[in-house]
Design an enzyme around this catalytic site. Structure first.
Site, PDB file in Angstrom:
ATOM      1  N   TYR A 186      10.184  58.007   6.291  1.00 22.15           N
ATOM      2  CA  TYR A 186      10.812  57.338   5.162  1.00 22.15           C
ATOM      3  C   TYR A 186      12.210  56.804   5.454  1.00 22.15           C
ATOM      4  O   TYR A 186      13.188  57.614   5.687  1.00 22.15           O
ATOM      5  CB  TYR A 186      10.626  58.199   3.743  1.00 22.15           C
ATOM      6  CG  TYR A 186       9.522  58.624   3.512  1.00 22.15           C
ATOM      7  CD1 TYR A 186       8.227  58.050   3.717  1.00 22.15           C
ATOM      8  CD2 TYR A 186       9.218  59.962   2.735  1.00 22.15           C
ATOM      9  CE1 TYR A 186       7.027  58.333   3.357  1.00 22.15           C
ATOM     10  CE2 TYR A 186       8.012  60.404   2.463  1.00 22.15           C
ATOM     11  CZ  TYR A 186       6.783  59.496   2.856  1.00 22.15           C
ATOM     12  OH  TYR A 186       5.813  60.012   2.523  1.00 22.15           O
ATOM     13  N   HIS A 200       1.632  63.810   9.050  1.00 18.12           N
ATOM     14  CA  HIS A 200       1.734  62.540   8.199  1.00 18.12           C
ATOM     15  C   HIS A 200       0.632  61.578   8.909  1.00 18.12           C
ATOM     16  O   HIS A 200       0.701  61.242   9.749  1.00 18.12           O
ATOM     17  CB  HIS A 200       3.156  62.216   8.719  1.00 18.12           C
ATOM     18  CG  HIS A 200       3.471  61.248   7.440  1.00 18.12           C
ATOM     19  ND1 HIS A 200       4.904  60.752   7.612  1.00 18.12           N
ATOM     20  CD2 HIS A 200       3.082  60.516   6.460  1.00 18.12           C
ATOM     21  CE1 HIS A 200       5.121  60.071   6.404  1.00 18.12           C
ATOM     22  NE2 HIS A 200       3.797  59.751   5.821  1.00 18.12           N
TER      23      HIS A 200
END
Ligand code: NAD
Length: 333
Positions: free
Chosen positions: A56, A119
């Site tokens: 992110y 992830h």
């Protein structure tokens, strides 16, 4: 705030979790001071779950949340991820996990994470995830650097495959259980339930589609999805509510989901989202909105390696460099 138990972890988690991808400017530039206030407000009003990832904002979100949580680390359940580092930068190896955890701990200003997740498993070879990455994460668990281990992703088939056999604590999926798409329940939920795994449902606003502002330029769904969402948003306004409130009510009502993870950067959004907890959707309005959405309901796109596709997934609206350019433009603006 309502608290639930996150599967076999036994952790008591707030039913709304704080998603930090927008703090990494994934949805456009943000005011970091307001971000800090939003985090403080969330904690003061009972949100205890924070979801981060090095991906992110390409480490920006972790750096920010680490700073924002200074002096408050013990009040929250802090999670992060490994293996995804950029739009096309993935590394599903034990070696990288061992390096990545140290970097995440440093940025997050802590000596341990409560949950560490692989992830977006769909971008890896599943045998490698199971044979190399997860054992590294379990080792970190033994060392006390992480308390629990989980996986995340968009297509449900690889998540289910791993959940069926591996001793993981949680599964996080996104955009697969909300007003636009409920296919999580067809493919994933039964396995999660039978194995006592904690279920985390991210993106209840379908990555901003289900808001008055509408989707960001990079959103992969087809344009008809945005148009229909607009129609639904107008109806909600006419009925004295908002599409985001209705969407959150809908997602929060799921019995097997422990955490509904919403991305937030503003006190106002934290406030309105917290106020939704414990409220019920107007059944007539919900029925009308679901009727409007019907023609575009359960449309899901391809994400990850072709071998990990869900049957029936469509091509994304934007891809690769085109998408990267759009994100860059949004960040500048
Ligand atoms: P989302 O559906 O939660 O939407 C976030 C967007 O909606 C942001 O732009 C935010 O500012 C806006 N918003 C929030 N509350 C609002 C309100 N009340 N009214 C209007 N706008 C509002 O999408 P998301 O942020 O992508 O998903 C939530 C979180 O879940 C992420 O931040 C991330 O932490 C996590 N996540 C994880 C994965 C993964 O691990 N693979 C994938 C997606 C999301």
């Amino acid at each position: 705030m309502v608290y639930k138990t996150l599967g076999k972890t036994g952790l008591k988690v707030s039913t709304i979790g704080f998603g930090t991808s927008p703090l990494g400017a994934e949805f456009g530039k943000i005011d970091p001071e307001e971000g800090q206030r939003a985090v403080d407000y969330a904690i003061d009003n009972g949100i205890n779950y924070f979801d981060a990832a090095p991906y992110y904002g390409r480490t920006l979100a972790e750096t920010r949340i680490g700073k924002f949580l200074e002096g408050k680390r013990d009040k929250v359940i802090l999670t992060s991820k490994a293996c995804r580092y950029d739009i096309t930068d993935f590394e599903f190896t034990a070696k990288r996990v061992m390096r990545s955890i140290e970097q995440s701990l440093k940025r997050l200003r802590t000596d341990h994470l409560d949950l560490y997740q692989v992830h977006d498993v769909e971008y890896g070879n599943i045998e490698q995830v199971v044979g190399d990455v997860l054992p590294a994460m379990f080792k970190l668990k033994q060392q006390g650097k992480v308390r629990f281990v989980g996986i995340t992703g968009y297509p449900l088939t690889p998540l289910r495959k791993i959940a069926e056999t591996e001793d993981i604590d949680t599964v996080l999926t996104y955009c697969r259980y909300n007003l636009m798409d409920t296919t999580m329940d067809d493919i994933l939920t039964p396995v999660i339930r039978s194995r006592g795994i904690g279920l985390i449902n991210a993106s209840p606003l379908h990555m901003r589609v289900l808001t008055d502002k509408g989707a960001p330029a990079w959103h992969p769904a087809p344009k008809q999805v945005f148009e229909i969402a607009r129609e639904a948003a107008v109806l909600c306004r006419q009925q004295g509510t908002t599409i985001s409130d209705l969407a959150l009510q809908f997602a929060l009502a799921h019995k097997d989901v422990s955490i509904t993870l919403v991305g937030m950067t503003k006190v106002h959004h934290v406030d309105v989202n917290i106020k939704v907890v414990g409220t019920q959707p107007d059944p007539q309005l919900l029925a009308r909105v679901r009727e409007i959405i019907k023609p575009v309901a359960n449309i899901y796109w391809k994400e990850g390696l072709p071998e990990n596709d869900d049957p029936g997934a469509i091509e994304k609206r934007t891809l690769g460099t085109e998408r990267t350019e759009k994100i860059k433009k949004e960040k500048k603006g």
